[in-house]
Scaffold this active site. Structure first.
Site, PDB file in Angstrom:
ATOM      1  N   SER A 248       0.832  -1.192   0.000  1.00 42.48           N
ATOM      2  CA  SER A 248       0.000   0.000   0.000  1.00 42.48           C
ATOM      3  C   SER A 248       0.877   1.256   0.000  1.00 42.48           C
ATOM      4  CB  SER A 248      -0.947  -0.049   1.201  1.00 42.48           C
ATOM      5  OG  SER A 248      -1.964   0.897   1.086  1.00 42.48           O
ATOM      6  N   ASP A 476      -8.676  -4.209  -6.082  1.00 42.63           N
ATOM      7  CA  ASP A 476      -8.163  -3.601  -4.851  1.00 42.63           C
ATOM      8  C   ASP A 476      -8.922  -2.310  -4.581  1.00 42.63           C
ATOM      9  OD1 ASP A 476      -6.556  -2.118  -2.964  1.00 42.63           O
ATOM     10  OD2 ASP A 476      -4.881  -3.437  -3.466  1.00 42.63           O
ATOM     11  N   HIS A 504      -7.163  -5.963  -0.649  1.00 47.37           N
ATOM     12  CA  HIS A 504      -6.077  -5.001  -0.710  1.00 47.37           C
ATOM     13  C   HIS A 504      -4.743  -5.724  -0.591  1.00 47.37           C
ATOM     14  CE1 HIS A 504      -3.983  -1.315  -0.495  1.00 47.37           C
ATOM     15  NE2 HIS A 504      -3.878  -1.220   0.816  1.00 47.37           N
TER      16      HIS A 504
END
Length: 535
Positions: A248, A476, A504
């Site tokens: 991320s 995602d 994710h």
């Protein structure tokens, strides 16, 4: 099962959720060049994102300046953490790299678990779980250091460092717990000028609280500075090159490192990538699309179940039902069995929490059933509390504060004021009929920040860097797949690995195909064929 915290890029309430970490690969991974999936011959990008007129991030000089050598030459003192198998230390770094002053130095928390063998040690594997604001120390001790594939843990020291302002590294604080309770209830879908004023006042008070409590540190928590801290740690640990897994926001941190220090790049895995060339408004709007995609996947699954609280017709109808329910919470909050009621803002956060991983879908169905059919908001409130890192005693971690501090320093605010946010609502609602209005107004938070931004959108090329592996997930919510495409197209040495699935990020989340490819890269330096897809 463990959790790792992964954040969005802005917003008053939309910041962090739990991602379950599951599954470890066996000791003999298939060769990723031959068995990870089918190669996709289609072009990586279908638009002009790779050619956007954005200045590149320029690398720093390779020679370490004389005034920074004491930091690079320091010796870490390792001590027992109190967590079996882990050591802890403190890394000294300058508050301001442009003007180092020992009296102002920061001391950053570092943890490691030594390579367990068998096999020769490959060096240190630095891990960052995302954010900005997630604790890498906590993640390594609770997840990566025990849950990463055994062959990886056998060959690498697993290392985590809380970035400046985060977790145990001079943590930024902004509000008292009572003030934070009030802040999380702020209406982020204002209906009139009075409600707009309440929202902007909440943003202003949050920003002033950060400035009051964090002081000078607030101007020195940028991603560029965090990347420079990683380079100091790399040298102190005795590694010529950085080996790294970032998830991320951790991909932005890793890509920034590559852009600043391309000759020191080892094996970098950037999972669930951010696109550093985008403006803050673009990031927020495109992330709104990502959450809409994730909600559609959840809704399509839900309506096939007889007990779906959103009906059994179709995803579009389910979205309308959810939107109507959240809107009702605006005027009629639900009881929760405790003094705090479930407001529209908290209910929305609870739903968004479950979008990060399909493992939370059953919990969300249960929470929505209790709320919509029985008038009990306790389960949705629990999801929201998990999102905010609020414990049972009402105490908050610093993740929300660090998240805002880094984001608002890294990029200029998307809107100059409420009028611009209001005009943007229509575009955001086209991106997501359910969440768009919330995301548009939430993007105002940095407008009232007390520190001027030090960063801007940059194209990161990292020319001369060793091969870098970018991993993207097609559905995602928090880091839309096209961001992975965008970053992979910018990086001069990147290969894109795709997971066709939900949730994710992709590594260590149950896909043998993804794990085999990443493990092969980390352990043997084998890069999967560009365009490889896993499902």
């Amino acid at each position: 099962m463990d959790t790792r915290r992964l954040l969005r890029t802005g917003g008053v309430a939309l910041a962090t959720v739990a991602l379950l970490l599951s599954g470890c690969s066996g000791p003999d991974e298939p060769d990723p060049g031959s068995s990870t999936g089918a190669a996709d011959p289609s072009p990586r990008l279908s638009d002009d994102r790779a050619a956007r007129d954005v200045a590149p991030l320029e690398p720093l000089p390779e020679k370490i300046p004389a005034n920074l050598k004491p930091y690079y030459e320091q010796k870490l003192t390792w001590k027992d953490c109190g967590v079996p198998g882990f050591q802890c230390g403190r890394l000294r770094v300058p508050l301001d790299y442009a003007a180092p002053d020992r009296d102002e130095d920061l001391h950053l928390a570092v943890t490691r678990k030594r390579a367990s063998g068998p096999g020769g040690r490959l060096g240190s594997l630095h891990v960052n779980p995302g954010g900005p604001g997630s604790s890498a120390v906590e993640y390594v001790q609770l997840s990566a250091g025990v849950g990463y594939p055994a062959p990886v843990r056998a060959r690498y020291d697993i290392v985590g460092m809380d970035p400046r302002g985060v977790g145990r590294s001079e943590p930024i604080e902004c509000l008292s717990d009572k003030e934070m309770d009030s802040y999380t209830r702020t209406d982020v879908t204002p209906d009139d000028q009075g409600e707009i004023k309440k929202l902007t006042t909440a943003f202003e008070e949050f920003a002033k609280g950060c400035e009051k409590r964090a002081g000078e540190l607030l101007g020195h928590v940028s991603t560029v500075e965090a990347a420079r801290d990683m380079d100091v740690l790399r040298e102190v640990l005795g590694d010529d090159r950085l080996t790294y897994v970032g998830a991320s926001y951790g991909t932005y941190l890793g890509a920034t490192y590559a852009g600043l220090f391309p000759s020191r790049v080892g094996r970098l895995v950037l999972d669930g990538a951010m696109d550093p060339s985008l403006t803050s408004e673009q990031l927020n709007r495109e992330q709104t699309e990502g959450f809409d995609t994730a909600f559609t996947a959840f809704a399509e699954d839900c309506v096939e179940r007889r007990d779906c609280p959103l009906g059994t017709e179709n995803a579009k109808d389910a979205g309308r039902r959810l939107g109507d329910f959240l809107e009702r919470l605006d005027t009629r909050p639900l009881k929760t069995g405790q003094p705090r009621e479930l407001t529209e803002s908290l209910g929305t956060v609870g739903v968004l929490n479950a979008m990060y991983t399909e493992y939370y879908w059953p919990k969300l169905r249960s929470a929505l059933t209790a709320a919509m059919e029985d008038g009990d908001g306790a389960e949705l409130l629990s999801l929201a509390d998990d999102y905010y890192q609020r414990d049972a005693n009402g105490s908050y971690g610093n993740i929300m504060y660090a998240n805002a501090a880094v984001n608002c320093l890294d990029l200029p605010a998307p809107f100059e004021g409420p009028a611009e946010a209001k005009r943007a609502v229509a575009d955001f609602r086209r991106a997501s009929p359910v969440f768009g209005r919330n995301f548009a107004w939430a993007a105002l938070n940095c407008t009232y920040w007390q520190q001027e931004p030090t960063g801007e959108p940059r194209r990161i090329e990292a020319k001369g860097a060793a091969p870098i592996l970018v991993v993207g997930t097609t559905r995602d919510p928090a880091t839309p797949y096209k961001w992975s495409e965008g970053l992979a197209a910018q990086l001069s040495s990147a290969t894109l690995l795709t997971y066709d699935g939900d949730g994710h990020t992709a590594y260590v989340r149950g896909s043998d195909c993804i794990d085999s490819a990443v493990n092969g890269y980390l352990l043997r330096g084998v890069v999967p064929k560009d365009g490889t897809k896993c499902s």
